[in-house]
Design a protein around this motif. Sequence first.
Motif, PDB file in Angstrom:
ATOM      1  N   TRP A 279       0.831  -1.210   0.000  1.00 35.84           N
ATOM      2  CA  TRP A 279       0.000   0.000   0.000  1.00 35.84           C
ATOM      3  C   TRP A 279       0.860   1.252   0.000  1.00 35.84           C
ATOM      4  O   TRP A 279       0.562   2.223  -0.704  1.00 35.84           O
ATOM      5  CB  TRP A 279      -0.912  -0.041   1.222  1.00 35.84           C
ATOM      6  N   MET A 280       1.952   1.253   0.743  1.00 32.13           N
ATOM      7  CA  MET A 280       2.848   2.401   0.749  1.00 32.13           C
ATOM      8  C   MET A 280       3.527   2.576  -0.603  1.00 32.13           C
ATOM      9  O   MET A 280       3.563   3.685  -1.160  1.00 32.13           O
ATOM     10  CB  MET A 280       3.903   2.240   1.848  1.00 32.13           C
ATOM     11  N   MET A 281       4.046   1.494  -1.148  1.00 30.96           N
ATOM     12  CA  MET A 281       4.817   1.582  -2.387  1.00 30.96           C
ATOM     13  C   MET A 281       3.957   1.861  -3.611  1.00 30.96           C
ATOM     14  O   MET A 281       4.451   2.388  -4.613  1.00 30.96           O
ATOM     15  CB  MET A 281       5.615   0.286  -2.589  1.00 30.96           C
ATOM     16  N   GLN A 282       2.662   1.523  -3.548  1.00 29.38           N
ATOM     17  CA  GLN A 282       1.787   1.682  -4.705  1.00 29.38           C
ATOM     18  C   GLN A 282       0.799   2.830  -4.561  1.00 29.38           C
ATOM     19  O   GLN A 282      -0.076   3.018  -5.404  1.00 29.38           O
ATOM     20  CB  GLN A 282       1.037   0.370  -4.959  1.00 29.38           C
ATOM     21  N   GLY A 283       0.930   3.612  -3.518  1.00 31.44           N
ATOM     22  CA  GLY A 283       0.020   4.723  -3.293  1.00 31.44           C
ATOM     23  C   GLY A 283       0.369   5.939  -4.124  1.00 31.44           C
ATOM     24  O   GLY A 283       1.287   5.941  -4.939  1.00 31.44           O
ATOM     25  N   ASP A 284      -0.385   7.014  -3.912  1.00 32.38           N
ATOM     26  CA  ASP A 284      -0.154   8.282  -4.597  1.00 32.38           C
ATOM     27  C   ASP A 284      -0.058   9.384  -3.542  1.00 32.38           C
ATOM     28  O   ASP A 284      -1.062   9.787  -2.969  1.00 32.38           O
ATOM     29  CB  ASP A 284      -1.292   8.589  -5.557  1.00 32.38           C
ATOM     30  N   PRO A 285       1.162   9.850  -3.283  1.00 31.61           N
ATOM     31  CA  PRO A 285       2.437   9.465  -3.897  1.00 31.61           C
ATOM     32  C   PRO A 285       2.954   8.159  -3.309  1.00 31.61           C
ATOM     33  O   PRO A 285       2.590   7.781  -2.191  1.00 31.61           O
ATOM     34  CB  PRO A 285       3.352  10.628  -3.516  1.00 31.61           C
ATOM     35  N   ALA A 286       3.812   7.495  -4.068  1.00 26.80           N
ATOM     36  CA  ALA A 286       4.448   6.288  -3.550  1.00 26.80           C
ATOM     37  C   ALA A 286       5.397   6.684  -2.425  1.00 26.80           C
ATOM     38  O   ALA A 286       6.156   7.644  -2.547  1.00 26.80           O
ATOM     39  CB  ALA A 286       5.224   5.588  -4.659  1.00 26.80           C
ATOM     40  N   ILE A 287       5.318   5.970  -1.323  1.00 29.72           N
ATOM     41  CA  ILE A 287       6.163   6.239  -0.160  1.00 29.72           C
ATOM     42  C   ILE A 287       7.108   5.056   0.038  1.00 29.72           C
ATOM     43  O   ILE A 287       6.682   3.898   0.008  1.00 29.72           O
ATOM     44  CB  ILE A 287       5.306   6.467   1.093  1.00 29.72           C
ATOM     45  N   ILE A 288       8.385   5.341   0.207  1.00 32.48           N
ATOM     46  CA  ILE A 288       9.378   4.282   0.364  1.00 32.48           C
ATOM     47  C   ILE A 288       9.360   3.783   1.803  1.00 32.48           C
ATOM     48  O   ILE A 288       9.610   4.563   2.733  1.00 32.48           O
ATOM     49  CB  ILE A 288      10.785   4.798   0.017  1.00 32.48           C
ATOM     50  N   PRO A 289       9.062   2.499   2.019  1.00 35.84           N
ATOM     51  CA  PRO A 289       9.101   1.982   3.386  1.00 35.84           C
ATOM     52  C   PRO A 289      10.532   1.729   3.844  1.00 35.84           C
ATOM     53  O   PRO A 289      11.330   1.140   3.117  1.00 35.84           O
ATOM     54  CB  PRO A 289       8.303   0.680   3.293  1.00 35.84           C
ATOM     55  N   VAL A 290      10.850   2.216   5.036  1.00 40.60           N
ATOM     56  CA  VAL A 290      12.131   1.910   5.669  1.00 40.60           C
ATOM     57  C   VAL A 290      11.810   0.835   6.697  1.00 40.60           C
ATOM     58  O   VAL A 290      11.379   1.114   7.807  1.00 40.60           O
ATOM     59  CB  VAL A 290      12.749   3.153   6.332  1.00 40.60           C
ATOM     60  N   THR A 291      11.979  -0.398   6.280  1.00 44.26           N
ATOM     61  CA  THR A 291      11.534  -1.515   7.088  1.00 44.26           C
ATOM     62  C   THR A 291      12.713  -2.225   7.724  1.00 44.26           C
ATOM     63  O   THR A 291      13.854  -2.095   7.272  1.00 44.26           O
ATOM     64  CB  THR A 291      10.699  -2.483   6.227  1.00 44.26           C
TER      65      THR A 291
END
Length: 325
Positions: A279-291
């Motif tokens: 959901w984070m990576m494919q959203g608008d805007p895409a958000i980079i997860p720091v996991t």
Amino acid sequence: MRQRKLGDEHGTIAVSEMCLGTIPFGTSTDEETSFALLDRFHAAGGTFLDTANNYDQWADNGVGGESEQVIGRWMRSRGVRDQMVVATKVGALSTKSPGDPAFENWEGLSAKAVRAGVEGSLKRLGVDRIDLYYAHWDDRAPDLAETVETFGQLAREGFASVIGCSNTPVWRIERARALARAAGLPPYSCVQQLHTYLWPRPDRADGSVVTPELVDYARTEPDFAVLGYKPLLRGGYTRADRRPFELAYEHPSNLARLDVLNAVAKELGATANQVVLAWMMQGDPAIIPVTAAGTVEQLEEQLGALDLVLDAAHLERLDAAGTGD
């Protein structure tokens, strides 16, 4: 792993769409396990590593800098420095280390502190350039122009390819970027904030979290990216021994969001963790997860999010959950 661009006309870097956080490397996560996690992330096409000069000063016997040292040793032992993008931070290292890492002891973001910080990080990492250098928090003791000028000059001098900030409210980000533009210096190109699928309590929607305002700002700024740390709430979505409302996310609307999240995960044959990351990576805007992961098995689960496709209907349901619509 798919790649993204960070930066602007002053300089750019290509990073993997998922970033590996390394806070406990060299302290609560021993070097052997840290190397195994780094090896697996690299094998999956991951190129983006996140650390800081103060990681992990809160661990037992931690003084800060351990994570950077482990990353440096790993890159040298594998011969992969040119394949990796390393982000590190300055501003929150205790000046009483070893000692008390309490907030009032942090080094801050004066020109002197930032210059000393970059020297230390370069040495511990064993590199001559930091790919992404962050102001770790919004230190308001020095004049903002002083901090902005110092970071911009570091980029101009080749000590940092791209610069960013963390734990900073939107108005301070925009003010810093305006100061940099007026001085003809590289501006902050990204921000790293606390972010997950659940909504923070209104009283915690401060400068350390991703807010709707920040999302709107990122949509209108083509050369500005958002990264989200602690996206999985330290196992709160999937572990029976962890509450799902850790880190100030105890909010009534999140009950509905959890229900939709788990329903989508079941429909897709995925875990809740994987849906959050997708959901984070494919959203608008895409958000980079720091996991982050403590074991290779945990990392394998997270990497599964890279192949998970959320269609428009899934994204709409996830976004609308808890809004009453």
